[in-house]
Write a protein that holds these residues in place. Structure first.
Motif, mmCIF file in Angstrom:
data_model
loop_
_atom_site.group_PDB
_atom_site.id
_atom_site.type_symbol
_atom_site.label_atom_id
_atom_site.label_comp_id
_atom_site.label_asym_id
_atom_site.label_seq_id
_atom_site.Cartn_x
_atom_site.Cartn_y
_atom_site.Cartn_z
ATOM 1 N N LYS A 78 0.833 -1.203 0.000
ATOM 2 C CA LYS A 78 0.000 0.000 0.000
ATOM 3 C C LYS A 78 0.874 1.263 0.000
ATOM 4 N N TYR A 94 -12.152 -2.514 -3.161
ATOM 5 C CA TYR A 94 -12.631 -2.630 -1.782
ATOM 6 C C TYR A 94 -14.165 -2.682 -1.704
ATOM 7 N N GLU A 146 -16.327 -4.887 -1.097
ATOM 8 C CA GLU A 146 -16.937 -5.587 0.054
ATOM 9 C C GLU A 146 -17.049 -4.683 1.285
ATOM 10 N N HIS A 147 -16.308 -3.585 1.314
ATOM 11 C CA HIS A 147 -16.316 -2.688 2.479
ATOM 12 C C HIS A 147 -17.129 -1.410 2.244
ATOM 13 N N PHE A 152 -15.432 3.244 7.535
ATOM 14 C CA PHE A 152 -14.067 3.642 7.160
ATOM 15 C C PHE A 152 -13.831 3.602 5.646
ATOM 16 N N LEU A 172 -10.527 4.711 3.477
ATOM 17 C CA LEU A 172 -9.778 3.617 2.846
ATOM 18 C C LEU A 172 -9.506 3.939 1.376
ATOM 19 N N ARG A 188 -1.387 -14.715 3.362
ATOM 20 C CA ARG A 188 -2.139 -14.167 4.511
ATOM 21 C C ARG A 188 -1.379 -14.442 5.811
ATOM 22 N N THR A 224 -5.194 -8.301 10.427
ATOM 23 C CA THR A 224 -5.524 -6.966 9.909
ATOM 24 C C THR A 224 -4.979 -5.878 10.841
ATOM 25 N N ARG A 245 2.977 -7.367 8.964
ATOM 26 C CA ARG A 245 2.316 -6.332 9.767
ATOM 27 C C ARG A 245 2.831 -6.318 11.203
ATOM 28 N N LEU A 294 -3.881 0.203 12.315
ATOM 29 C CA LEU A 294 -4.843 -0.568 11.516
ATOM 30 C C LEU A 294 -5.027 -0.047 10.090
ATOM 31 N N SER A 295 -5.126 1.265 9.942
ATOM 32 C CA SER A 295 -5.402 1.813 8.611
ATOM 33 C C SER A 295 -4.118 2.093 7.823
ATOM 34 N N ASN A 343 -1.498 -0.440 7.441
ATOM 35 C CA ASN A 343 -0.936 -1.768 7.733
ATOM 36 C C ASN A 343 -0.150 -2.362 6.558
HETATM 37 N N1 LIG Z 1 -12.201 -0.593 11.629
HETATM 38 C C1 LIG Z 1 -11.357 -0.127 10.704
HETATM 39 N N2 LIG Z 1 -10.999 1.189 10.688
HETATM 40 C C2 LIG Z 1 -10.167 1.671 9.759
HETATM 41 N N3 LIG Z 1 -9.614 0.930 8.764
HETATM 42 C C3 LIG Z 1 -9.940 -0.369 8.715
HETATM 43 C C4 LIG Z 1 -10.829 -0.966 9.685
HETATM 44 N N4 LIG Z 1 -10.951 -2.296 9.372
HETATM 45 C C5 LIG Z 1 -10.183 -2.488 8.281
HETATM 46 N N5 LIG Z 1 -9.578 -1.348 7.888
HETATM 47 C C6 LIG Z 1 -8.681 -1.179 6.734
HETATM 48 O O1 LIG Z 1 -9.318 -1.742 5.602
HETATM 49 C C7 LIG Z 1 -8.479 -2.760 5.035
HETATM 50 C C8 LIG Z 1 -9.369 -3.875 4.508
HETATM 51 O O2 LIG Z 1 -9.998 -4.497 5.598
HETATM 52 P P1 LIG Z 1 -10.071 -6.092 5.697
HETATM 53 O O3 LIG Z 1 -10.351 -6.640 4.353
HETATM 54 O O4 LIG Z 1 -11.027 -6.402 6.788
HETATM 55 O O5 LIG Z 1 -8.609 -6.487 6.206
HETATM 56 P P2 LIG Z 1 -7.401 -7.203 5.446
HETATM 57 O O6 LIG Z 1 -6.598 -6.119 4.754
HETATM 58 O O7 LIG Z 1 -6.600 -7.853 6.545
HETATM 59 O O8 LIG Z 1 -8.003 -8.214 4.496
HETATM 60 C C9 LIG Z 1 -7.545 -3.186 6.187
HETATM 61 O O9 LIG Z 1 -6.332 -3.711 5.718
HETATM 62 C C10 LIG Z 1 -7.361 -1.904 6.958
HETATM 63 O O10 LIG Z 1 -6.308 -1.124 6.420
#
Ligand SMILES: Nc1ncnc2c1ncn2[C@@H]1O[C@H](COP(=O)(O)OP(=O)(O)O)[C@@H](O)[C@H]1O
Ligand SMILES: [Mg+2]
Length: 158
Positions: free
Chosen positions: A11, A51, A53-54, A59, A63, A87, A93, A104, A111-112, A114
């Motif tokens: 990233k 992204y 799915e989010h 957030f 993101l 993984r 995460t 990580r 977290l944000s 990573n």
């Molecule tokens: N609660 C949160 N607040 C802020 N950023 C988040 C949060 N959860 C996840 N993220 C960010 O969004 C990305 C995507 O989330 P996720 O798919 O759940 O994790 P991963 O990257 O481990 O697959 C994470 O790598 C992280 O940077």
């Protein structure tokens, strides 16, 4: 033994912090083959797709703006059970829950921020690889140490 392909992305924080070499070294030393790799800046539409799915999460906006804020390094990684393997190398995460020895766990605190993204399933891997790479951008070369990484397959197993 079947070789699997997964998608890994360093990233913008990882690129800006000069961690590309460290992360690529870990992948190469593990024994995975890098089938494709490019440095690029992601646009907002592609980021929202990646992204998707989010999209309903609180957030999501942050993101998307973070992942488009600077260049990333996108890779297709190949190896035995590469999706789960990458993984495992990434850690959790949340960096504070990621054990030492993971990317990580060793290289991130927040977290944000990573450092890496990796596909979480074979289906995600297929989708993410095709979002970032054309078929022709993926290389079918073999590592020189292939025979040391994998047992020689008997004729009947082929
Ligand atoms: N609660 C949160 N607040 C802020 N950023 C988040 C949060 N959860 C996840 N993220 C960010 O969004 C990305 C995507 O989330 P996720 O798919 O759940 O994790 P991963 O990257 O481990 O697959 C994470 O790598 C992280 O940077
Ligand atoms: Mg994820």
């Amino acid at each position: 033994m079947t070789l699997e392909r997964t998608f890994l992305m360093i990233k913008p924080d990882g690129v800006s912090r000069g961690l590309v070499g460290e992360i690529v070294q870990r992948i190469e030393q593990k024994g995975y083959r890098i089938a494709a790799m490019k440095m690029m800046t992601i646009g907002p539409d592609m980021a929202r797709d990646h992204y998707a799915e989010h999209r309903t999460k609180p957030f999501f906006g942050d993101l998307v703006s973070f992942i488009t804020s600077g260049p990333v390094v996108a890779m297709v990684i190949e190896g035995e059970r590469a999706v789960d393997g990458i993984r495992a190398m990434m850690g959790r995460t949340e960096p504070k829950d990621s054990p030492p020895g993971t990317i990580r766990g060793d290289l991130a605190v927040n977290l944000s921020r990573n450092v890496v993204h990796g596909s979480d399933s074979q289906e995600s891997a297929k989708r993410e690889i095709s979002l970032f790479f054309h078929e022709g951008e993926q290389n079918d070369n073999t590592r020189a140490d292939h025979a040391w990484l994998y047992p020689i397959q008997k004729k009947k197993d082929r």
